[in-house]
Design a protein around this motif. Structure first.
Motif, PDB file in Angstrom:
ATOM      1  N   ASP A 400       0.868  -1.176   0.000  1.00  0.00           N
ATOM      2  CA  ASP A 400       0.000   0.000   0.000  1.00  0.00           C
ATOM      3  C   ASP A 400       0.905   1.225   0.000  1.00  0.00           C
ATOM      4  O   ASP A 400       1.900   1.268   0.741  1.00  0.00           O
ATOM      5  N   HIS A 409      -2.378   4.210  -3.461  1.00  0.00           N
ATOM      6  CA  HIS A 409      -2.386   2.969  -4.246  1.00  0.00           C
ATOM      7  C   HIS A 409      -2.443   1.797  -3.268  1.00  0.00           C
ATOM      8  O   HIS A 409      -1.771   1.818  -2.235  1.00  0.00           O
ATOM      9  N   LEU A 412       0.301  -2.870  -4.526  1.00  0.00           N
ATOM     10  CA  LEU A 412       1.151  -2.819  -5.722  1.00  0.00           C
ATOM     11  C   LEU A 412       2.343  -3.766  -5.582  1.00  0.00           C
ATOM     12  O   LEU A 412       2.919  -3.891  -4.496  1.00  0.00           O
ATOM     13  N   GLN A 416       6.171  -1.457  -9.076  1.00  0.00           N
ATOM     14  CA  GLN A 416       5.158  -0.407  -9.268  1.00  0.00           C
ATOM     15  C   GLN A 416       5.075   0.514  -8.056  1.00  0.00           C
ATOM     16  O   GLN A 416       4.859   1.716  -8.183  1.00  0.00           O
ATOM     17  N   ALA A 417       5.267  -0.073  -6.861  1.00  0.00           N
ATOM     18  CA  ALA A 417       5.225   0.752  -5.643  1.00  0.00           C
ATOM     19  C   ALA A 417       6.393   1.747  -5.649  1.00  0.00           C
ATOM     20  O   ALA A 417       6.224   2.929  -5.310  1.00  0.00           O
ATOM     21  N   ALA A 420       5.694   4.483  -8.070  1.00  0.00           N
ATOM     22  CA  ALA A 420       4.726   5.440  -7.509  1.00  0.00           C
ATOM     23  C   ALA A 420       5.419   6.379  -6.527  1.00  0.00           C
ATOM     24  O   ALA A 420       5.177   7.591  -6.520  1.00  0.00           O
TER      25      ALA A 420
END
Ligand code: SF4
Length: 430
Positions: A400, A409, A412, A416-417, A420
């Motif tokens: 998260d 988000h 992920l 991807q985390a 972000a």
């Protein structure tokens, strides 16, 4: 010295067995309360006021190399943790710490949590140097057997009113404020201003009285003696104010937090250095080298709430020779991460591996002073102090990602985390 060591050995004798027993029942570590972790036993050494003389640093480094995993973890409450301790190494490690003078009272092992500004005494903007108060308070705690009943996480913060450093979370905080009658120390309970205060020479008495008040109120109401518990109960809070019985004092103004890395000016023309230390972890070799440099270049060392060290009274001409990273461009400035799967069985991710990837990706750039990113292996968020601009919390479904405390988000995968998190990174050139 032989006498001191003899006393230390007698103090430790018979306590080692108790240490292991307590380890199973209580997870707040101390010297006599080693707790089990994935990588072995974990121990926390209290250093009231964050004071770390070169000889003490060298002694801890030597013990970490011989009896633990060879690292010193700097905590946000300005203490030091040793981990990866094998059961057979526990007794010699405890004895070594006793001999170094780091356990003046077995009963008070875990309650000597006294955080003081790492700039106390050298900050041109402070109202009062509260270094002496930390020492007086520590002696008063140790002299009072009843105060050994305070909870292990109970913490004091002493703020001389200069550069902001307080990460929050202290049970009792004294903050210097300017008044028409001279500086006063204002008392807060779990961050809530009480409107009460005293002069510096009455501060120890006030804090001891406040501790006894919290213990009595907690016993009457069957509550934990923690500031954050008492402050939420209106009747208990009123009772606390009555029992503390101090004079009126204005609450301190809000201040900007200090930079957590870099070079800061001192009143004397010398400099305070705040190097970046990845994950707040020094190797024993690095710690030994720093202690030798402190002796050679005549600076002193304090622990900071940012899990690094303040090297104080440094002659500016010595800065290049010291070779410590000061410009924040390592990628680790403002980055906090829990032990993750390297050291904690509860972790749902390789938090430190992912945090390293993030640091490597931004290395060579320098963040602004207030940049804070936090990685956690589970919702407990052990490494978080105060607020973070970006929070990555591992869950069963992935990370998260929170921006300024708000979920942006959910679930992920690591790549991807991290991508972000990059979108929130305010790059500026070093
Ligand atoms: S936040 Fe969770 S995973 Fe990380 S050290 Fe704490 S308990 Fe372990």
């Amino acid at each position: 010295m032989a006498t001191v060591n003899g006393i230390a050995r007698r103090l430790c004798t018979g306590m080692i067995g108790a240490t292991m027993t307590q380890a199973l029942a209580d997870f707040c570590p101390g010297i006599l309360h080693a707790v089990p972790a994935k990588d072995g036993l974990l121990m926390r050494v209290r250093l009231p006021g964050g004071q770390l003389p070169a000889a003490t640093l060298a002694a801890i480094a030597g013990l970490a190399a011989r009896h633990a995993d060879g690292g010193l973890d700097l905590t946000a409450r300005a203490n030091i943790q040793l981990r990866g301790i094998r059961p057979a190494a526990l007794a010699p490690l405890v004895e070594g710490l006793c001999a170094a003078g780091l356990l003046p009272s077995a009963a008070h092992d875990r309650i000597r949590n006294i955080l003081v500004s790492p700039f106390a005494g050298v900050d041109p903007t402070e109202l009062i140097d509260l270094t002496p108060l930390a020492a007086t308070l520590d002696r008063a705690l140790i002299a009072d057997a009843a105060l050994a009943r305070l909870p292990a996480k109970f913490a004091f913060t002493l703020d001389g009113g200069g550069r902001g450093f307080d990460p929050g979370g202290g049970d009792l905080t004294l903050t210097a404020v300017a008044t028409g009658a001279g500086p006063r120390l204002h008392l807060s309970l779990a961050g809530r201003p009480t409107g009460l205060g005293v002069t510096a020479d009455a501060a120890t008495t006030l804090l001891v009285r406040a501790c006894h008040a919290l213990l009595a109120i907690a016993a009457d109401r069957d509550l934990p003696a923690r500031g954050r518990v008492i402050v939420r109960d209106p009747a208990a809070y009123e009772d606390f104010l009555r029992r503390v019985a101090a004079g009126a004092c204005p609450a301190p103004p809000r201040r900007k937090p200090s930079a957590a890395f870099g070079i800061l000016a001192e009143a004397t023309g010398h400099a305070t250095l705040l190097p970046t230390i990845a994950f707040g972890r020094l190797t024993a070799t690095e710690a030994t080298r720093l202690s030798e440099q402190a002796n050679r270049f005549d600076f002193d060392i304090r622990l900071t709430p940012w899990r690094n060290l303040a090297l104080r009274h440094v002659d500016r001409s010595d800065i290049p020779t010291l070779g410590v990273p000061l410009d924040g461009s390592t990628g680790f400035a403002g980055l906090a991460a829990c032990a993750g799967s390297e050291g904690c069985a509860q972790s749902l991710a390789d938090v430190r591996g992912d945090a390293r990837m993030f640091a490597n990706a931004i290395a060579g750039t320098a963040p602004p002073d207030d940049w804070a990113i936090h990685f956690a292996g589970c919702a407990k968020r052990c490494a978080l102090r105060g607020r973070a601009r970006v929070d990555l919390i591992a869950t069963q479904n992935g990370y998260d990602v929170l921006f300024d405390g708000t979920l942006a988000h959910a679930g992920l995968p690591p790549e991807q985390a991290l991508a972000a998190a990059r979108t929130a990174y305010p790059t500026k050139a070093p």
